[in-house]
Design a protein around this motif. Structure first.
Motif, short mmCIF file in Angstrom:
data_model
loop_
_atom_site.label_atom_id
_atom_site.label_comp_id
_atom_site.label_asym_id
_atom_site.label_seq_id
_atom_site.Cartn_x
_atom_site.Cartn_y
_atom_site.Cartn_z
N LEU A 196 -3.29 3.58 12.65
CA LEU A 196 -3.76 4.97 12.70
C LEU A 196 -3.41 5.71 11.41
N ALA A 197 -2.23 5.44 10.87
CA ALA A 197 -1.84 6.08 9.61
C ALA A 197 -2.72 5.61 8.46
N LEU B 175 0.79 -1.23 0.00
CA LEU B 175 0.00 0.00 0.00
C LEU B 175 0.82 1.28 0.00
N VAL B 176 2.07 1.20 0.41
CA VAL B 176 2.88 2.42 0.49
C VAL B 176 3.59 2.62 -0.84
N ALA B 177 3.26 3.73 -1.49
CA ALA B 177 3.87 4.04 -2.79
C ALA B 177 5.28 4.57 -2.59
N GLN C 212 -11.28 13.55 3.05
CA GLN C 212 -11.32 14.99 3.33
C GLN C 212 -9.93 15.60 3.47
N ILE C 213 -8.92 14.75 3.63
CA ILE C 213 -7.54 15.23 3.74
C ILE C 213 -6.91 15.17 2.35
N ALA C 214 -6.09 16.15 2.04
CA ALA C 214 -5.45 16.20 0.72
C ALA C 214 -4.68 14.92 0.44
N ALA C 215 -4.76 14.46 -0.81
CA ALA C 215 -4.14 13.18 -1.19
C ALA C 215 -2.64 13.20 -0.93
N GLU C 216 -1.98 14.31 -1.19
CA GLU C 216 -0.53 14.38 -0.99
C GLU C 216 -0.18 14.20 0.49
N ILE C 217 -0.95 14.84 1.36
CA ILE C 217 -0.69 14.70 2.80
C ILE C 217 -0.93 13.27 3.26
N ARG C 218 -2.00 12.65 2.78
CA ARG C 218 -2.29 11.26 3.17
C ARG C 218 -1.14 10.34 2.78
N GLU C 219 -0.65 10.49 1.55
CA GLU C 219 0.45 9.64 1.08
C GLU C 219 1.71 9.89 1.91
N GLN C 220 1.98 11.14 2.25
CA GLN C 220 3.17 11.46 3.04
C GLN C 220 3.07 10.88 4.45
N VAL C 221 1.91 11.01 5.09
CA VAL C 221 1.72 10.47 6.44
C VAL C 221 1.90 8.96 6.43
N LEU C 222 1.30 8.28 5.46
CA LEU C 222 1.40 6.83 5.40
C LEU C 222 2.83 6.38 5.13
N PHE C 223 3.51 7.05 4.21
CA PHE C 223 4.88 6.66 3.89
C PHE C 223 5.82 6.87 5.08
N LEU C 224 5.74 8.04 5.69
CA LEU C 224 6.65 8.33 6.81
C LEU C 224 6.38 7.42 8.00
N ALA D 173 4.96 4.35 7.90
CA ALA D 173 5.38 2.99 7.54
C ALA D 173 6.90 2.88 7.55
N GLY D 174 7.56 3.90 7.02
CA GLY D 174 9.02 3.87 7.02
C GLY D 174 9.59 3.87 8.43
N LEU D 175 8.99 4.67 9.30
CA LEU D 175 9.45 4.73 10.69
C LEU D 175 9.23 3.39 11.40
N VAL D 176 8.10 2.73 11.11
CA VAL D 176 7.83 1.41 11.68
C VAL D 176 8.91 0.43 11.26
N VAL D 177 9.21 0.40 9.95
CA VAL D 177 10.22 -0.54 9.44
C VAL D 177 11.59 -0.24 10.02
#
Length: 687
Positions: free
Chosen positions: A374-375, A312-314, A383-395, A397-401
């Motif tokens: 939560l991410a 899911l993380v681009a 309702q949240i901008a697509a760019e922000i959603r992608e950034q939150v999920l990537f950061l 997920a990356g922090l988890v890994v």
């Protein structure tokens, strides 16, 4: 392929993969959870690739189905069981002593980390985020994940106090994180206006207090229920499963409070005051069941997290990768800064905190499934901008890994470097003494086996050489034992630990009721607090003293039960205490670092024995009929225990068929149940 079949296929594959990894990693320093996460990342990356053979298509479909799991399902399916097992397995006495430190890290510590992380995101990362988004992200990633931390510590840590501190923080800071995440998430969506500090504080108190109250009520229901059950392992285990999930769901959905706090409260209460309410014969089974369930769920969730991240993380631009690297470094520095700011208080509260343990506490701040769930919920919010959603999920997920792979993968080396992988020198000296006792028992068995005619041609010289080189673990090798003061503290603590275990063993045999076992354990835990002392025990002495109002109760027939319950408590604690002191005296000389400490310990134990015997003699003189009834009950319980063991032995030998042995054991246990239930009524009939 249907969703149900896809999930079943994934579950079977996950369990088989986990078993294979566990087998391959045996003896290595690679943490099991880290290996599972990497395997999940690999599976998610290669699934549905065009170069895969056709037979792998269905497995690829199952991976796709699993990757689309709802974020709430991750929390509601896995989190209650994993948190309950972790809290239920904790040493409640140690958790209670360390609660001020845990609360300091879980509340002020998380608030500091959230604010500093938001500041880092706003000032140091090239992200076009407003303060609400930055604060939401700070709350999302600042809480250490209980699933990841607990799994890692059980594999790597040999320090119970350090493990309890990190584990307790990870269990409780989730409540704080969710309060702030929900608040700032509402601000991002516009559903919540700016709130003041007072409003935030009141909401936090409501979430935590209501969650704790739900957990308390669930624990009370469980205690009342299992108190009416005798030795039904299946029923008592099922009740604990229902309690974990019911408390979580009711707290989260019913009252919009912290489900994690509810589950932790329930588990700690059941492991503490509720432990004596479970059937003594069931506790061993119950703990093994929860250990197995936690292993299965950990296997599933770490594999699942890896697959979700890979699918899911681009992959973003180079700038986002640099932001992730800066974020990882910054988050670790922020955690270190937070602990450094709180260290003056942490060093004075609870059991204190040394520099080396503070370093491990910093490096052990892993993020995991909770942050990812939560991410994912943020990523699904249109309702949240697509760019922000992608950034939150990537950061996220990356922090988890990165935290699981880098921090989790190197924690063992850090423990070794700091000398925390080994026991303290003084405690190691007492363990070496215990190892000597083990080898003495083996030597006695060796002498006996030499005379066995069925082993007449064994190579005894080779066997003795093998035994000579055998040691329990390199960490127990003899070394400088440290200061004499430390030696005495660890020696006394080990004796007191053996005394406490004696009480639990007596309770398991039915020789102590839940009231007597609870009082005796409470007394020995009070002796363990601070500088351990072998005696005297003020609370027990106060109980054993014959109050003048006791005999006056006999004049009031309706107060007979109160009078005899008090006598039963006095007799039960006296009997249990005497038996434990005798066992402790037998160990005192064998475990002592030197003869002087052994003599001092035995003198104190002898004084304890003399004092308890005098109290028992006085009790028999003043209340002979009641004591006779209690002693008759104890003797009958011992005989019933032996009868049950004899039936089980004959069943193991094949003399009795399973159906016959089960019927006989059921009859014996029914008699035990009737005996326990009827004791109070029988005492009430005493003149």
């Amino acid at each position: 392929m249907s969703n149900g079949l896809a999930i079943l296929l994934f579950t079977v594959f996950a369990l088989l993969s986990g078993a294979l990894l566990r087998f391959l990693l045996h003896g290595s320093r690679v943490p099991y959870s880290v290996a599972l996460l990497l395997l999940g990342l690999a599976l998610g990356a290669v699934a549905q690739q065009p170069w895969l053979p056709s037979w792998a298509g269905e497995f690829g479909q199952s991976i796709e189905h699993v990757a689309g799991i709802e974020p709430q399902l991750i929390l509601f399916l896995f989190l209650p069981a994993l948190i309950f097992e972790s809290a239920f397995a904790m040493e409640v006495h140690l958790f209670r002593r360390m609660l001020p430190q845990i609360a300091l890290l879980a509340v002020p510590g998380l608030i500091i980390a959230t604010l500093l992380t938001a500041l880092l995101v706003r000032l140091a990362l090239p992200l076009d985020w407003g303060w609400p988004v930055a604060l939401m992200f700070g709350a999302l990633v600042s809480a250490t994940d209980p699933v990841a931390v607990v799994s890692l510590l059980k594999e790597q840590s040999s320090r119970k106090r350090l493990e309890t501190l990190i584990e307790g923080e990870s269990l409780l800071n989730d409540g704080t994180a969710i309060v702030f995440f929900v608040l700032f998430y509402g601000m991002v969506l516009g559903s919540v206006t700016d709130s003041g500090v007072a409003e935030v504080g009141l909401e936090f108190l409501r979430v935590v207090c209501v969650g704790a109250l739900v957990g308390l009520l669930v624990a009370a229901v469980v205690v009342l229920w299992v108190g009416k059950v005798f030795n039904d392992a299946v029923l008592e285990t099922v009740v604990t499963i229902a309690a974990a999930y019911l408390g979580f769901i009711v707290a989260e959905h019913g009252f919009h409070s912290s489900g994690v706090v509810a589950v932790v409260t329930t588990a700690v209460l059941l492991a503490g005051v509720g432990r004596t309410r479970f059937s003594p014969e069931v506790m061993h089974y119950l703990r093994h069941f929860w250990e197995m369930l936690a292993y299965i769920f950990n296997t599933l969730i770490f594999l699942l997290v890896g697959i979700i991240i890979a699918r899911l993380v681009a992959l973003p631009s180079l700038g986002m990768w640099l932001s992730l690297l800066l974020l990882y470094i910054g988050v670790n520095l922020i955690r270190g800064t937070t602990i450094a700011l709180l260290s003056p208080l942490l060093a004075r509260l609870g059991i204190g905190l040394t520099r080396d343990k503070a370093i491990v506490l910093t490096w052990g701040g892993l993020r995991g499934a909770v942050a990812l769930a939560l991410a994912l919920s943020v990523a699904q919010q249109s309702q949240i901008a697509a760019e922000i959603r992608e950034q939150v999920l990537f950061l996220t997920a990356g922090l988890v890994v990165l935290t699981i792979v880098i921090n989790g993968g190197t924690i063992s080396a850090l423990l070794q470097f700091l000398g925390l992988a080994q026991l303290p020198a003084a405690k190691r000296a007492t363990v070496v003494k215990a190892e000597g006792l083990i080898h003495a028992e083996v030597a006695d068995l060796l002498s006996f086996l030499r005379k066995d005619e069925l082993l007449a041609h064994a190579d005894w010289a080779s066997i003795e050489r093998s035994l000579e080189g055998l040691r329990l673990s390199p960490q127990f090798e003899a070394s400088d034992p440290g200061p004499e003061e430390d030696l005495e503290i660890f020696y006394k603590r080990q004796l007191l630990e053996s005394e406490r275990q004696s009480y639990w063993n007596q309770f398991g045999l039915g020789l102590l009721d839940h009231g007597a076992a609870g009082r005796l354990v409470e007394a020995v835990e009070a002796a363990l607090d601070g500088t351990p002392e072998l005696g005297p025990r003020p609370k027990l002495l106060a109980l054993w003293s014959d109050p003048p109002w006791l005999e006056r109760l006999a004049r009031w027939g309706w107060l007979h039960r109160t009078r005899f319950r008090h006598l039963a408590a006095v007799y039960g604690t006296l009997r249990g205490y005497l038996q434990a002191q005798q066992a402790m005296r037998a160990l005192a000389a064998d475990l002592a670092p030197d003869p002087a400490m052994a003599d001092a310990a035995q003198r104190q134990i002898d004084a304890n024995l003399q004092q308890a015997r005098q109290c028992l003699a006085q009790l028999r003189r003043d209340h002979g009929a009641a004591v006779g009834q209690l002693e008759s009950y104890t003797a009958l319980r011992l005989l019933l225990n032996r009868q049950r063991d004899a039936v089980q032995h004959l069943a193991d030998e094949g003399v009795l068929e399973p159906a016959e042995s089960h019927k006989l054991i059921d009859r014996v246990e029914q008699r035990m149940f009737e005996l326990a239930r009827g004791r109070a009524d029988a005492l009430d009939r005493q003149p």
